[in-house]
Design an enzyme around this catalytic site. Sequence first.
Site, PDB file in Angstrom:
ATOM      1  N   GLU A 154       0.790  -1.237   0.000  1.00  0.00           N
ATOM      2  CA  GLU A 154       0.000   0.000   0.000  1.00  0.00           C
ATOM      3  C   GLU A 154       0.828   1.297   0.000  1.00  0.00           C
ATOM      4  OE1 GLU A 154      -2.642  -0.371   3.357  1.00  0.00           O
ATOM      5  OE2 GLU A 154      -3.614  -2.149   2.551  1.00  0.00           O
ATOM      6  N   ASN A 202       1.896  -5.114  -3.264  1.00  0.00           N
ATOM      7  CA  ASN A 202       0.495  -5.417  -2.933  1.00  0.00           C
ATOM      8  C   ASN A 202      -0.275  -4.142  -2.590  1.00  0.00           C
ATOM      9  OD1 ASN A 202      -1.499  -7.525  -2.239  1.00  0.00           O
ATOM     10  ND2 ASN A 202      -1.250  -6.839  -0.119  1.00  0.00           N
ATOM     11  N   HIS A 238     -10.504  -5.900  -1.571  1.00  0.00           N
ATOM     12  CA  HIS A 238     -11.451  -5.710  -0.469  1.00  0.00           C
ATOM     13  C   HIS A 238     -12.629  -4.921  -1.039  1.00  0.00           C
ATOM     14  CE1 HIS A 238      -8.963  -7.217   2.748  1.00  0.00           C
ATOM     15  NE2 HIS A 238      -7.955  -6.478   2.332  1.00  0.00           N
ATOM     16  N   GLU A 267      -6.500 -10.559  -1.141  1.00  0.00           N
ATOM     17  CA  GLU A 267      -7.234 -10.341   0.117  1.00  0.00           C
ATOM     18  C   GLU A 267      -8.729 -10.186  -0.126  1.00  0.00           C
ATOM     19  OE1 GLU A 267      -5.428  -7.201   2.447  1.00  0.00           O
ATOM     20  OE2 GLU A 267      -3.399  -7.825   1.893  1.00  0.00           O
ATOM     21  N   ASP A 269     -12.525  -9.957  -0.101  1.00  0.00           N
ATOM     22  CA  ASP A 269     -13.750 -10.128   0.676  1.00  0.00           C
ATOM     23  C   ASP A 269     -14.788  -9.173   0.100  1.00  0.00           C
ATOM     24  OD1 ASP A 269     -12.631  -7.807   1.900  1.00  0.00           O
ATOM     25  OD2 ASP A 269     -12.154  -8.868   3.749  1.00  0.00           O
TER      26      ASP A 269
HETATM   27  C1  XIL Z   1      -5.745  -6.292   8.614  1.00  0.00           C
HETATM   28  C2  XIL Z   1      -6.067  -7.483   9.501  1.00  0.00           C
HETATM   29  O1  XIL Z   1      -7.076  -8.242   8.899  1.00  0.00           O
HETATM   30  C3  XIL Z   1      -6.487  -7.022  10.870  1.00  0.00           C
HETATM   31  O2  XIL Z   1      -6.633  -8.136  11.741  1.00  0.00           O
HETATM   32  C4  XIL Z   1      -5.466  -6.046  11.437  1.00  0.00           C
HETATM   33  O3  XIL Z   1      -5.939  -5.515  12.635  1.00  0.00           O
HETATM   34  C5  XIL Z   1      -5.187  -4.930  10.464  1.00  0.00           C
HETATM   35  O4  XIL Z   1      -4.783  -5.462   9.220  1.00  0.00           O
HETATM   36  N1  XIL Z   1      -4.801  -4.635   3.870  1.00  0.00           N
HETATM   37  C6  XIL Z   1      -3.788  -5.471   4.251  1.00  0.00           C
HETATM   38  C7  XIL Z   1      -3.949  -6.362   5.437  1.00  0.00           C
HETATM   39  O5  XIL Z   1      -2.781  -5.581   3.536  1.00  0.00           O
HETATM   40  O6  XIL Z   1      -2.750  -6.592   6.106  1.00  0.00           O
HETATM   41  C8  XIL Z   1      -4.983  -5.803   6.383  1.00  0.00           C
HETATM   42  O7  XIL Z   1      -5.191  -6.781   7.411  1.00  0.00           O
HETATM   43  C9  XIL Z   1      -6.260  -5.469   5.661  1.00  0.00           C
HETATM   44  C10 XIL Z   1      -6.014  -4.426   4.612  1.00  0.00           C
END
Ligand code: XIL
Length: 375
Positions: A154, A202, A238, A267, A269
């Site tokens: 990020e 990422n 996400h 990731e 969802d």
């Molecule tokens: C999130 C986790 O799911 C949580 O448990 C934690 O508190 C914060 O991080 N992008 C990412 C992940 O790359 O590492 C993040 O994960 C969600 C967003």
Amino acid sequence: MRFKISPNFLTVLIALPIVGQPVCFAQSLRKEAQKLGLLVGAAVDPARFSEPLYAEMLASQFNMAEPENAMKWQATEPARGQFNFTAGDQVVEFAEAHQMKVRGHNLLWGVFNPAWLTEGHFTPDELRSIMKNHIITVVSHYRAKVFAWDVVNEAFDRNGQLKHTLWYDRPGIGLAGQGTAYIAQAFRWAHQADPKALLFYNDYAAEGLNAKSDAIYAMVKDFKRRHVPIDGVGLQMHLMDLNQIPTSVAANIARLAALGVQVHITEMDVALPMNASGKPLHRADLSRQAKIYGEMATICAEQPGCTAFQTWGFTDKYSWIPHYTRGEKGDALLFDANYRPKPAYRAVLKAFAQAARKNPKTIERRLEIEHHSLQ
Ligand code: XIL
């Protein structure tokens, strides 16, 4: 501690009714994905491995696992120069016991860093040596165990500009104002520590064609030209709003693949609006969610350059979404809180099965890409 699951245990579970409905183990995402030469993964928390259904579902449905938090800086270097690999090692151990690959996440991020680091008032020279030591130590520890790393997480904002972070320019590692130079440096150190690991950049909200994904594309192109060791781009996926689903994802994956890098969906969802009693506000959203999962799984499965499809957790029992959205959203994953497969699960399974029938050349090409990258 060993987390191996015995075949007898599986038989017991098949017969075990949960809230009136048996959990169906006959189908498996990992079996379908395997036919495609595709990795299918989930973010995991090793603290849950002792929960039988959690472990069973993970091992039977996925062939890749990524620690949700266990390999982040806070976990691995909680005090300067003091490393803790306990939780990360448990993920590796579980994965080895169940023939799964481990995706490492992550080596460098502007947020979620320990207080000793963010409040340490280090000079750029000190930060440079802290960053180098961290990357080299963590990657060396997991050499040949973690097959792919999110090296930098990020780094770009929505406009495609570099975010102002500790590593870049606050104060940075001595490369402030030099664009992606600090990112390139992170990749070089990771490569030095494990020349065989696949190294990924990422990010979120860069799935389709937009200013951020343009910036990532330009960076990858530049890195490739200058032989900075980058192997892939992770698209987090996400999806927080059912009405704002990214378009042009296939085109974005295709242009990245044309540069010679792999793409992982890292990731995924799909968050649903929830009511006050913690149920989806609209039941129909479950089928909208399924459709979105199915479409993204198809896009990935049909592109040889897309080599992994991963969700951020797998059961609604454990997902970061409710906490992150203060209870407004939830039920974002493939299995419900009782580990029952949701319509979204069936949609991904179907997408994989259809893709496997559709174009054998895609699979051949994907296997070639994977084989080549492991040499
Ligand atoms: C999130 C986790 O799911 C949580 O448990 C934690 O508190 C914060 O991080 N992008 C990412 C992940 O790359 O590492 C993040 O994960 C969600 C967003």
